[in-house]
Design a protein around this motif. Structure first.
Motif, PDB file in Angstrom:
ATOM      1  N   ILE A 217      40.852  34.981  31.294  1.00 42.00           N
ATOM      2  CA  ILE A 217      41.582  36.215  30.949  1.00 42.00           C
ATOM      3  C   ILE A 217      40.609  37.275  30.467  1.00 42.00           C
ATOM      4  O   ILE A 217      40.695  38.446  30.868  1.00 42.00           O
ATOM      5  N   LYS A 218      39.650  36.892  29.630  1.00 42.62           N
ATOM      6  CA  LYS A 218      38.640  37.842  29.139  1.00 42.62           C
ATOM      7  C   LYS A 218      37.787  38.371  30.290  1.00 42.62           C
ATOM      8  O   LYS A 218      37.538  39.581  30.388  1.00 42.62           O
ATOM      9  N   LEU A 385      45.835  45.912  28.790  1.00 40.24           N
ATOM     10  CA  LEU A 385      45.241  45.297  29.975  1.00 40.24           C
ATOM     11  C   LEU A 385      45.073  43.797  29.773  1.00 40.24           C
ATOM     12  O   LEU A 385      45.469  42.983  30.630  1.00 40.24           O
ATOM     13  N   ALA A 386      44.492  43.400  28.650  1.00 39.53           N
ATOM     14  CA  ALA A 386      44.285  41.972  28.376  1.00 39.53           C
ATOM     15  C   ALA A 386      45.619  41.224  28.305  1.00 39.53           C
ATOM     16  O   ALA A 386      45.733  40.070  28.758  1.00 39.53           O
ATOM     17  N   GLU A 387      46.636  41.861  27.751  1.00 38.56           N
ATOM     18  CA  GLU A 387      47.959  41.235  27.644  1.00 38.56           C
ATOM     19  C   GLU A 387      48.587  40.982  29.004  1.00 38.56           C
ATOM     20  O   GLU A 387      49.241  39.953  29.231  1.00 38.56           O
ATOM     21  N   PHE A 388      48.375  41.914  29.944  1.00 32.93           N
ATOM     22  CA  PHE A 388      49.064  41.819  31.225  1.00 32.93           C
ATOM     23  C   PHE A 388      48.296  41.037  32.283  1.00 32.93           C
ATOM     24  O   PHE A 388      48.869  40.682  33.316  1.00 32.93           O
ATOM     25  N   VAL A 389      47.013  40.775  32.064  1.00 32.51           N
ATOM     26  CA  VAL A 389      46.262  39.975  33.042  1.00 32.51           C
ATOM     27  C   VAL A 389      46.963  38.639  33.314  1.00 32.51           C
ATOM     28  O   VAL A 389      47.241  38.304  34.479  1.00 32.51           O
ATOM     29  N   PRO A 390      47.298  37.838  32.319  1.00 33.41           N
ATOM     30  CA  PRO A 390      47.983  36.567  32.626  1.00 33.41           C
ATOM     31  C   PRO A 390      49.393  36.767  33.178  1.00 33.41           C
ATOM     32  O   PRO A 390      49.884  35.923  33.942  1.00 33.41           O
ATOM     33  N   LYS A 391      50.052  37.869  32.823  1.00 35.20           N
ATOM     34  CA  LYS A 391      51.406  38.115  33.337  1.00 35.20           C
ATOM     35  C   LYS A 391      51.369  38.379  34.838  1.00 35.20           C
ATOM     36  O   LYS A 391      52.244  37.907  35.584  1.00 35.20           O
ATOM     37  N   PHE A 392      50.369  39.130  35.301  1.00 37.88           N
ATOM     38  CA  PHE A 392      50.287  39.425  36.725  1.00 37.88           C
ATOM     39  C   PHE A 392      49.770  38.221  37.510  1.00 37.88           C
ATOM     40  O   PHE A 392      50.272  37.927  38.599  1.00 37.88           O
ATOM     41  N   ILE A 393      48.789  37.523  36.969  1.00 33.62           N
ATOM     42  CA  ILE A 393      48.297  36.334  37.658  1.00 33.62           C
ATOM     43  C   ILE A 393      49.391  35.271  37.723  1.00 33.62           C
ATOM     44  O   ILE A 393      49.586  34.606  38.742  1.00 33.62           O
ATOM     45  N   GLY A 394      50.121  35.115  36.639  1.00 35.08           N
ATOM     46  CA  GLY A 394      51.107  34.045  36.541  1.00 35.08           C
ATOM     47  C   GLY A 394      52.465  34.360  37.117  1.00 35.08           C
ATOM     48  O   GLY A 394      53.340  33.485  37.115  1.00 35.08           O
ATOM     49  N   ALA A 395      52.690  35.591  37.605  1.00 34.05           N
ATOM     50  CA  ALA A 395      53.996  35.926  38.183  1.00 34.05           C
ATOM     51  C   ALA A 395      54.275  35.006  39.370  1.00 34.05           C
ATOM     52  O   ALA A 395      53.590  35.065  40.392  1.00 34.05           O
ATOM     53  N   SER A 396      55.287  34.161  39.259  1.00 35.92           N
ATOM     54  CA  SER A 396      55.489  33.083  40.236  1.00 35.92           C
ATOM     55  C   SER A 396      56.364  33.479  41.417  1.00 35.92           C
ATOM     56  O   SER A 396      56.525  32.695  42.351  1.00 35.92           O
ATOM     57  N   ASN A 397      56.957  34.670  41.371  1.00 38.35           N
ATOM     58  CA  ASN A 397      57.776  35.121  42.490  1.00 38.35           C
ATOM     59  C   ASN A 397      57.846  36.646  42.474  1.00 38.35           C
ATOM     60  O   ASN A 397      57.305  37.299  41.570  1.00 38.35           O
ATOM     61  N   GLU A 398      58.511  37.208  43.451  1.00 35.90           N
ATOM     62  CA  GLU A 398      58.575  38.660  43.583  1.00 35.90           C
ATOM     63  C   GLU A 398      59.223  39.304  42.361  1.00 35.90           C
ATOM     64  O   GLU A 398      58.754  40.335  41.860  1.00 35.90           O
ATOM     65  N   THR A 399      60.289  38.712  41.869  1.00 30.22           N
ATOM     66  CA  THR A 399      60.997  39.309  40.736  1.00 30.22           C
ATOM     67  C   THR A 399      60.101  39.375  39.500  1.00 30.22           C
ATOM     68  O   THR A 399      60.039  40.415  38.824  1.00 30.22           O
ATOM     69  N   LYS A 402      57.536  42.159  39.997  1.00 31.02           N
ATOM     70  CA  LYS A 402      58.106  43.502  39.872  1.00 31.02           C
ATOM     71  C   LYS A 402      58.474  43.803  38.414  1.00 31.02           C
ATOM     72  O   LYS A 402      58.287  44.936  37.935  1.00 31.02           O
ATOM     73  N   LEU A 403      58.979  42.819  37.698  1.00 34.49           N
ATOM     74  CA  LEU A 403      59.302  43.034  36.287  1.00 34.49           C
ATOM     75  C   LEU A 403      58.037  43.276  35.459  1.00 34.49           C
ATOM     76  O   LEU A 403      58.032  44.108  34.549  1.00 34.49           O
ATOM     77  N   ALA A 404      56.963  42.546  35.768  1.00 34.34           N
ATOM     78  CA  ALA A 404      55.700  42.773  35.064  1.00 34.34           C
ATOM     79  C   ALA A 404      55.204  44.186  35.314  1.00 34.34           C
ATOM     80  O   ALA A 404      54.716  44.868  34.398  1.00 34.34           O
ATOM     81  N   THR A 405      55.351  44.678  36.550  1.00 37.11           N
ATOM     82  CA  THR A 405      54.931  46.037  36.887  1.00 37.11           C
ATOM     83  C   THR A 405      55.781  47.059  36.146  1.00 37.11           C
ATOM     84  O   THR A 405      55.266  48.036  35.592  1.00 37.11           O
ATOM     85  N   LEU A 406      57.089  46.846  36.122  1.00 39.76           N
ATOM     86  CA  LEU A 406      57.980  47.764  35.419  1.00 39.76           C
ATOM     87  C   LEU A 406      57.682  47.777  33.929  1.00 39.76           C
ATOM     88  O   LEU A 406      57.667  48.842  33.290  1.00 39.76           O
ATOM     89  N   ALA A 407      57.429  46.617  33.348  1.00 33.41           N
ATOM     90  CA  ALA A 407      57.104  46.545  31.920  1.00 33.41           C
ATOM     91  C   ALA A 407      55.780  47.249  31.622  1.00 33.41           C
ATOM     92  O   ALA A 407      55.634  47.900  30.576  1.00 33.41           O
ATOM     93  N   LEU A 408      54.815  47.126  32.525  1.00 38.26           N
ATOM     94  CA  LEU A 408      53.541  47.835  32.354  1.00 38.26           C
ATOM     95  C   LEU A 408      53.754  49.340  32.379  1.00 38.26           C
ATOM     96  O   LEU A 408      53.217  50.073  31.532  1.00 38.26           O
ATOM     97  N   ILE A 409      54.541  49.818  33.334  1.00 39.20           N
ATOM     98  CA  ILE A 409      54.838  51.248  33.441  1.00 39.20           C
ATOM     99  C   ILE A 409      55.513  51.742  32.162  1.00 39.20           C
ATOM    100  O   ILE A 409      55.237  52.847  31.669  1.00 39.20           O
ATOM    101  N   ALA A 410      56.397  50.929  31.600  1.00 37.28           N
ATOM    102  CA  ALA A 410      57.107  51.331  30.383  1.00 37.28           C
ATOM    103  C   ALA A 410      56.171  51.506  29.199  1.00 37.28           C
ATOM    104  O   ALA A 410      56.479  52.259  28.271  1.00 37.28           O
ATOM    105  N   ARG A 411      55.002  50.850  29.223  1.00 42.42           N
ATOM    106  CA  ARG A 411      54.108  50.892  28.065  1.00 42.42           C
ATOM    107  C   ARG A 411      53.367  52.218  27.909  1.00 42.42           C
ATOM    108  O   ARG A 411      52.755  52.468  26.875  1.00 42.42           O
ATOM    109  N   VAL A 412      53.403  53.075  28.933  1.00 43.15           N
ATOM    110  CA  VAL A 412      52.730  54.376  28.778  1.00 43.15           C
ATOM    111  C   VAL A 412      53.614  55.379  28.040  1.00 43.15           C
ATOM    112  O   VAL A 412      53.172  56.464  27.680  1.00 43.15           O
TER     113      VAL A 412
END
Length: 742
Positions: A217-218, A385-399, A402-412
């Motif tokens: 992750i680092k 960025l460090a928080e979302f690296v495992p979320k994007f790598i570990g996303a096991s399906n399309e949903t 997409k939820l990880a992407t939406l949550a990232l967008i919400a953080r700005v």
């Protein structure tokens, strides 16, 4: 940007292809003579928009055998449009593109007709014109019109066509497309760039991950930051000499396979070395003077690299960069970023782990270097960025992806940031069906405030003013807590505004709703319908007029339906009144910031200044001069002005309010606005996800911010549940009372 233009832009975005187009044809049926087999439209042509019929007409034509007719229907709704479109690969060289065509009109009213020309790059729209400003309407015989636009080397697709709004009919015939003044098929073909020639990873990144450790992750966080720094700072990447997406897929396995820190640093050094030597022409500290924010690159020195690698990266930081960057530009005059040549990889619904990391790194670095409000995000962006690296790598399906992407967008924390395009996975997750009941948060409670469809809304059993307490067994507090991380907005009131529409949303056909009415709790089953039956915007476009007199001495102006051309006709009645109410709880239908200000102000007054990013020093933002509204006008409006605002006051509405508030005797009433000001910059991400950000910084002349804060009212007043139930507009009542009390 006009709301209709946005609808048109988004309606075609999903059709964009990621592959390099080829000139597989020179006949695009621009004279409408060839009829497609088993279709009503001419060959090569398609229909955009709803509520209009398109048909070949052999009785009305400019020349040849037929023309194409666009006609309004009884099914059309406010804000709809009808368009005929044809898409041509942008494989030609040139500087200017022109569309010519003949148009005939019959009783075009409450709208306009025009030619449509749009040029797209890999990342979306580059140039667009639909003749809205010309306001062509009425009845007229055949006449040739022309639309010209700059034609960029970055163009990938050319959309040509015609568009009709309002009522009536238009016919189109004998189109011509020209590049630099000659038929487009005579223009030279473009040579493929180095980026386009690199095809190694078009079928997948070939990057795989085993068990995620803290070290991985680092390392991935580190690579993401370095990849973005080199993307925007290294002149070889800026010149378009490398497919930088694919270079990520080349470096990732090397970092993952490195056994020691020294080996990892060696791979990074060779990565940078491969890009070639750079010329140095700037001091390390960068520019001074009007700079508001400088790029923060201190993290490079904090990574613990050896002297040789640090020296190499430092030279990149101080390198001379080309004036034109392959992956980003600045919109002329406005200077918000335009992210170009970003492949959407639209066919990858659920991309592999490498592409998922690319999604994260692309978005994160766009924010890092070109979001003017990064300092207002409210948390450590590198920590995100460090928080979302495992979320994007570990996303096991399309949903999950997409939820990880939406949550990232919400953080700005930007109301301009959301997922713009229709997304099947997100809709399946949140629900495809909606109740016909409009809700809002009033006094911190979810309340029925209106119906999207009057007949279906009354049928639901819920009444305006009902307080919703539970939905399918969950409390509103539980639902809010679950959905807030996926609800992008600049501030909490605007998050609640956005979340309210999704409260009564499901994949079922019924929702079990617990509600309170007159202090009595009850339950009912509320029907849910497909979105095609629910017009979410019905209550935002139903105002009967943009201007009226509320009594003999009070004027009411609603910019949501106004046109700038109306102002000279409105002015005589307006100037006679003792009070003017400007209802900014809407998005203006026309840009009247400067034209209306000329009637309200006795002299020019500064009201705003902007910050803009930099291509030469990415991450740096400089402050421009103050801009003024108004003119010398002894006959300016001398009555009292009340401006009404709330969480629906967004972007251009906030900008307009800033200008109007400089007039004498102005009071702003209402509540927190949406807190997102500045022209929108569109972003495309892998899987075809489309989003955006506020692209320029907007400030008062004294430096006060509007982003996230919004327009702060002089008098705070909010609707009440009792007022909603009684059908009252309490802000309007307050505004009238304030004027009449003088």
């Amino acid at each position: 940007m006009k709301a209709l233009s946005v609808i048109l832009i988004l309606s075609v975005h999903s059709a964009m292809l990621s592959a390099q187009p080829v000139a597989d044809s020179t006949d695009y049926n621009l004279n409408f003579e060839k009829l497609a087999q088993n279709k009503k439209l001419p060959e090569k042509w398609m229909q955009w928009g709803t509520g209009y019929s398109l048909s070949v007409d052999t009785t009305q034509k400019f020349d040849g055998k037929s023309s194409l007719r666009i006609k309004s229907s009884d099914q059309k709704t406010d804000g709809s449009f009808g368009s005929a479109a044809n898409t041509i690969p942008a494989v030609y060289e040139g500087k200017e593109i022109e569309l010519r065509g003949y148009v005939k009109l019959d009783r075009v009213e409450n709208g306009w007709a025009g030619l449509m020309l749009r040029v797209d790059g890999a990342s979306g729209m580059l140039q667009f014109d639909n003749m809205q400003k010309e306001n062509v309407s009425g009845t007229s015989d055949w006449k040739q019109y022309s639309v010209k636009l700059p034609y960029s080397r970055d163009a990938k697709k050319i959309h040509v066509g015609a568009l009709l709004t309002g009522t009536g009919s238009m016919w189109i015939d004998h189109f011509e497309l020209l590049i630099d003044g000659r038929p487009f098929t005579d223009a030279p073909l473009k040579a493929l760039s180095a980026v386009e020639l690199d095809k190694e990873f078009v079928q997948g990144s070939k990057v795989t991950f085993g068990e995620l450790s803290s070290k991985i992750i680092k390392d991935m966080t580190e690579v993401g930051m370095l990849w973005g720094f080199l993307k925007y700072y290294h002149p070889a990447v800026a010149s378009g000499n490398y497919n930088w997406d694919f270079e990520l897929f080349r470096i990732l396995p090397k970092i993952l396979n490195a056994k020691t820190e020294a080996e990892k640093q060696r791979e990074i050094y060779q990565w940078v070395q491969k890009l070639g030597a750079v010329s140095i022409d700037r001091p390390t500290e960068g520019q001074t003077g009007t700079v508001k924010y400088k790029p923060d690159l201190a993290w490079i020195n904090a990574l613990g690299y050896d002297r040789e690698l640090l020296s190499k990266l430092d030279s990149v930081k101080r390198a001379a960069r080309p004036q034109e960057h392959y992956y980003v530009g600045l919109v002329p005059n406005v200077l918000n970023p335009i992210f170009k040549n970003e492949n959407p990889y639209a066919t990858m619904a659920y991309p592999d782990a490498g592409y998922r990391l690319l999604t994260l790194f692309r978005y994160w670095n766009m924010i890092e270097y070109f979001f003017p409000y990064k300092s207002l995000i409210g948390e450590d962006w590198r920590g995100v960025l460090a928080e979302f690296v495992p979320k994007f790598i570990g996303a096991s399906n399309e949903t999950e992806f997409k939820l990880a992407t939406l949550a990232l967008i919400a953080r700005v924390n930007d109301t301009h940031a959301n997922v713009y395009n229709y997304d099947r996975a997100l809709d399946n997750y949140f629900g495809n069906n909606y109740a016909a009941v409009e809700t809002g948060f009033i006094e911190n409670k979810a309340v029925v405030v209106n119906y999207f469809n009057q007949k279906l809304g009354l049928k639901s059993g819920l009444k305006i003013g009902d307080v919703i307490e539970t939905i399918d067994g969950k409390t509103i507090e539980q639902i809010t807590g679950e959905k807030l991380p996926y609800t992008p907005a600049s501030n909490y009131p605007t998050q609640l505004r956005n979340l309210a529409r999704d409260l009564l949303r499901t994949n079922d056909t019924l929702l079990s709703v617990g509600y309170r009415r007159n202090d009595v709790s009850d339950k009912t089953d509320v029907a849910a319908y497909d979105r095609k039956k629910i017009n979410f915007y019905a209550n935002h476009t139903k105002r009967d007029t943009c201007f009226k007199l509320i009594g003999p001495d009070v004027a009411y102006l609603y910019p949501g339906t106004i046109k700038g051309s109306y102002l000279p006709r409105i002015a005589p009645d307006l100037l006679k009144t003792k009070g003017l109410i400007i209802d900014m709880r809407c998005y203006p239908s026309d840009f009247i910031v400067y034209s209306l200000s000329e009637y309200l102000l006795p002299k020019p007054e500064p009201f705003v200044k902007f910050t803009a990013g930099s291509l030469s020093t990415p991450g740096q933002f400089t402050v421009g001069p103050d801009l003024s509204a108004g003119k010398i006008n002894p006959g300016y409006y001398k009555g009292r002005i009340i401006i009404m605002v709330n969480e629906s006051t967004l972007s251009q509405s906030e900008f307009s309010t800033m200008a109007f508030s400089t007039a004498p005797n102005v009071t702003i009433i209402g509540s927190t606005t949406a807190g997102a000001d500045g022209n929108v910059s569109q972003i495309v991400l892998p899987s075809g996800i489309t989003t955006g950000i506020s692209g320029i910084g907007v400030y008062y002349p004294d430096g006060r911010e509007t982003q996230r804060v919004g327009i702060v009212p002089d008098v705070e007043i909010k609707p009440t549940i009792l007022g909603i139930a009684a059908g009252r507009d309490e802000l309007l009542e307050k505004a009238i009372g304030m004027i009449n009390s003088k």
